[in-house]
Design a protein around this motif. Structure first.
Motif, PDB file in Angstrom:
ATOM      1  N   UNK A  12       0.920  -1.354   0.010  1.00  0.00           N
ATOM      2  CA  UNK A  12      -0.012   0.082  -0.107  1.00  0.00           C
ATOM      3  C   UNK A  12       0.869   1.177  -0.089  1.00  0.00           C
ATOM      4  N   UNK A  13       0.488   2.242  -0.532  1.00  0.00           N
ATOM      5  CA  UNK A  13       1.017   3.564  -0.691  1.00  0.00           C
ATOM      6  C   UNK A  13       0.970   4.333   0.820  1.00  0.00           C
ATOM      7  N   UNK A  14       2.042   5.083   1.110  1.00  0.00           N
ATOM      8  CA  UNK A  14       1.835   5.901   2.281  1.00  0.00           C
ATOM      9  C   UNK A  14       0.482   6.684   2.461  1.00  0.00           C
ATOM     10  N   UNK A  15      -0.055   6.607   3.394  1.00  0.00           N
ATOM     11  CA  UNK A  15      -1.413   7.431   3.705  1.00  0.00           C
ATOM     12  C   UNK A  15      -2.446   6.329   3.399  1.00  0.00           C
ATOM     13  N   UNK A  16      -2.120   5.167   2.801  1.00  0.00           N
ATOM     14  CA  UNK A  16      -3.356   4.191   2.563  1.00  0.00           C
ATOM     15  C   UNK A  16      -3.904   3.452   3.675  1.00  0.00           C
ATOM     16  N   UNK A  17      -4.517   2.576   3.565  1.00  0.00           N
ATOM     17  CA  UNK A  17      -5.470   1.691   4.458  1.00  0.00           C
ATOM     18  C   UNK A  17      -5.334   0.179   4.055  1.00  0.00           C
ATOM     19  N   UNK A  18      -5.142  -0.657   5.291  1.00  0.00           N
ATOM     20  CA  UNK A  18      -5.446  -1.976   4.988  1.00  0.00           C
ATOM     21  C   UNK A  18      -6.241  -2.610   6.232  1.00  0.00           C
ATOM     22  N   UNK A  19      -6.897  -3.657   6.096  1.00  0.00           N
ATOM     23  CA  UNK A  19      -7.421  -4.307   7.115  1.00  0.00           C
ATOM     24  C   UNK A  19      -6.869  -5.669   7.186  1.00  0.00           C
ATOM     25  N   UNK A  20      -6.523  -6.340   8.413  1.00  0.00           N
ATOM     26  CA  UNK A  20      -6.106  -7.359   8.562  1.00  0.00           C
ATOM     27  C   UNK A  20      -7.008  -8.239   9.669  1.00  0.00           C
ATOM     28  N   UNK A  21      -7.315  -9.639   9.094  1.00  0.00           N
ATOM     29  CA  UNK A  21      -8.160 -10.244   9.797  1.00  0.00           C
ATOM     30  C   UNK A  21      -7.382 -11.652  10.516  1.00  0.00           C
ATOM     31  N   UNK A  22      -7.856 -12.171  11.583  1.00  0.00           N
ATOM     32  CA  UNK A  22      -7.040 -13.166  12.383  1.00  0.00           C
ATOM     33  C   UNK A  22      -8.330 -14.103  12.746  1.00  0.00           C
ATOM     34  N   UNK A  23      -8.488 -15.403  12.159  1.00  0.00           N
ATOM     35  CA  UNK A  23      -9.599 -16.359  12.795  1.00  0.00           C
ATOM     36  C   UNK A  23      -8.901 -17.449  13.324  1.00  0.00           C
ATOM     37  N   UNK A  24      -9.306 -17.771  14.612  1.00  0.00           N
ATOM     38  CA  UNK A  24      -8.998 -18.999  15.328  1.00  0.00           C
ATOM     39  C   UNK A  24      -9.840 -20.136  14.890  1.00  0.00           C
ATOM     40  N   UNK A  25      -9.515 -21.054  14.304  1.00  0.00           N
ATOM     41  CA  UNK A  25     -10.251 -22.336  13.774  1.00  0.00           C
ATOM     42  C   UNK A  25      -9.897 -23.618  14.800  1.00  0.00           C
ATOM     43  N   UNK A  26     -10.859 -24.674  14.625  1.00  0.00           N
ATOM     44  CA  UNK A  26     -10.425 -25.889  14.827  1.00  0.00           C
ATOM     45  C   UNK A  26      -9.768 -25.781  16.482  1.00  0.00           C
ATOM     46  N   UNK A  68      -6.989   0.607  14.465  1.00  0.00           N
ATOM     47  CA  UNK A  68      -8.196   0.299  15.455  1.00  0.00           C
ATOM     48  C   UNK A  68      -8.096  -1.395  15.475  1.00  0.00           C
ATOM     49  N   UNK A  69      -8.310  -1.838  16.523  1.00  0.00           N
ATOM     50  CA  UNK A  69      -8.628  -3.386  16.703  1.00  0.00           C
ATOM     51  C   UNK A  69     -10.024  -3.548  17.098  1.00  0.00           C
ATOM     52  N   UNK A  70     -10.865  -4.561  16.658  1.00  0.00           N
ATOM     53  CA  UNK A  70     -11.823  -4.885  17.096  1.00  0.00           C
ATOM     54  C   UNK A  70     -12.180  -6.669  16.924  1.00  0.00           C
ATOM     55  N   UNK A  71     -13.056  -7.175  17.532  1.00  0.00           N
ATOM     56  CA  UNK A  71     -13.396  -8.612  17.213  1.00  0.00           C
ATOM     57  C   UNK A  71     -14.460  -9.068  17.154  1.00  0.00           C
ATOM     58  N   UNK A  72     -14.843 -10.243  16.374  1.00  0.00           N
ATOM     59  CA  UNK A  72     -16.265 -10.771  16.355  1.00  0.00           C
ATOM     60  C   UNK A  72     -16.085 -12.052  17.281  1.00  0.00           C
ATOM     61  N   UNK A  73     -16.621 -11.941  18.572  1.00  0.00           N
ATOM     62  CA  UNK A  73     -16.492 -13.081  19.283  1.00  0.00           C
ATOM     63  C   UNK A  73     -17.350 -14.564  18.833  1.00  0.00           C
ATOM     64  N   UNK A  74     -18.153 -14.200  18.083  1.00  0.00           N
ATOM     65  CA  UNK A  74     -18.878 -15.540  17.362  1.00  0.00           C
ATOM     66  C   UNK A  74     -18.304 -16.159  16.466  1.00  0.00           C
ATOM     67  N   UNK A  75     -17.280 -15.386  15.696  1.00  0.00           N
ATOM     68  CA  UNK A  75     -16.448 -15.805  14.738  1.00  0.00           C
ATOM     69  C   UNK A  75     -15.088 -16.115  15.145  1.00  0.00           C
ATOM     70  N   UNK A  76     -14.835 -15.856  16.332  1.00  0.00           N
ATOM     71  CA  UNK A  76     -13.301 -15.963  16.924  1.00  0.00           C
ATOM     72  C   UNK A  76     -12.444 -15.312  16.038  1.00  0.00           C
ATOM     73  N   UNK A  77     -12.824 -14.245  15.504  1.00  0.00           N
ATOM     74  CA  UNK A  77     -12.022 -13.176  14.766  1.00  0.00           C
ATOM     75  C   UNK A  77     -11.596 -11.913  15.140  1.00  0.00           C
ATOM     76  N   UNK A  78     -10.274 -11.447  14.881  1.00  0.00           N
ATOM     77  CA  UNK A  78      -9.958 -10.233  15.210  1.00  0.00           C
ATOM     78  C   UNK A  78      -9.548  -9.493  14.095  1.00  0.00           C
ATOM     79  N   UNK A  79      -9.669  -8.232  14.094  1.00  0.00           N
ATOM     80  CA  UNK A  79      -9.322  -7.373  12.831  1.00  0.00           C
ATOM     81  C   UNK A  79      -8.523  -6.180  13.183  1.00  0.00           C
ATOM     82  N   UNK A  80      -7.772  -6.075  12.280  1.00  0.00           N
ATOM     83  CA  UNK A  80      -7.088  -4.701  12.803  1.00  0.00           C
ATOM     84  C   UNK A  80      -6.968  -3.844  11.462  1.00  0.00           C
TER      85      UNK A  80
END
Length: 119
Positions: A12-26, A68-80
């Motif tokens: 991404x270029x400087x000043x841009x945005x990205x969203x990371x996700x992390x899911x705990x499975x199994x 900004x970090x947030x999470x969806x507990x029902x999906x065991x997923x965190x986002x950044x």
């Protein structure tokens, strides 16, 4: 064996945005605090942001107001959500989850996703 699956990295270029996700499975464990760490070449891995399962958050000083970090507990997923990205944000980003059952706990890590901020 549980698995942490990360996605969302890229270039991404400087000043841009990205969203990371992390899911705990199994996992048969409860998912407690989830965190994002990063490691740049030649540097130690550092905590960027974390979120407890009650929503309490922590941010490293250099990312406050931009990430900004947030999470969806029902999906065991965190986002950044990363905004106003700078070249200094370039690193491999790793997700970590603290998993527990009863009094037993352990930390599990994702494989890492590369974030490159460059023009």
């Amino acid at each position: 064996q549980e698995q942490l699956v990360e996605s969302g990295g890229g270039l991404v270029q400087p000043g841009g945005s990205l969203r990371l996700s992390c899911t705990v499975s199994r996992s048969t464990f409860s998912v407690n605090t989830m965190g994002w760490y990063r490691q740049a070449p030649g540097k130690q891995r550092e905590l960027v942001a974390s979120i407890a399962n009650d929503g309490t958050t922590f941010y490293e000083d250099s990312v406050k107001g931009r990430f900004a970090i947030c999470r969806d507990n029902a999906k065991n997923t965190a986002y950044l959500q990363m905004s106003s990205l700078k070249p200094d944000d370039t690193a491999v980003y790793y997700c970590k989850a603290r998993l527990s059952i009863g009094i037993n706990w352990h930390d599990s890590w994702g494989q890492g996703t590369q974030v490159t901020v460059s023009s």
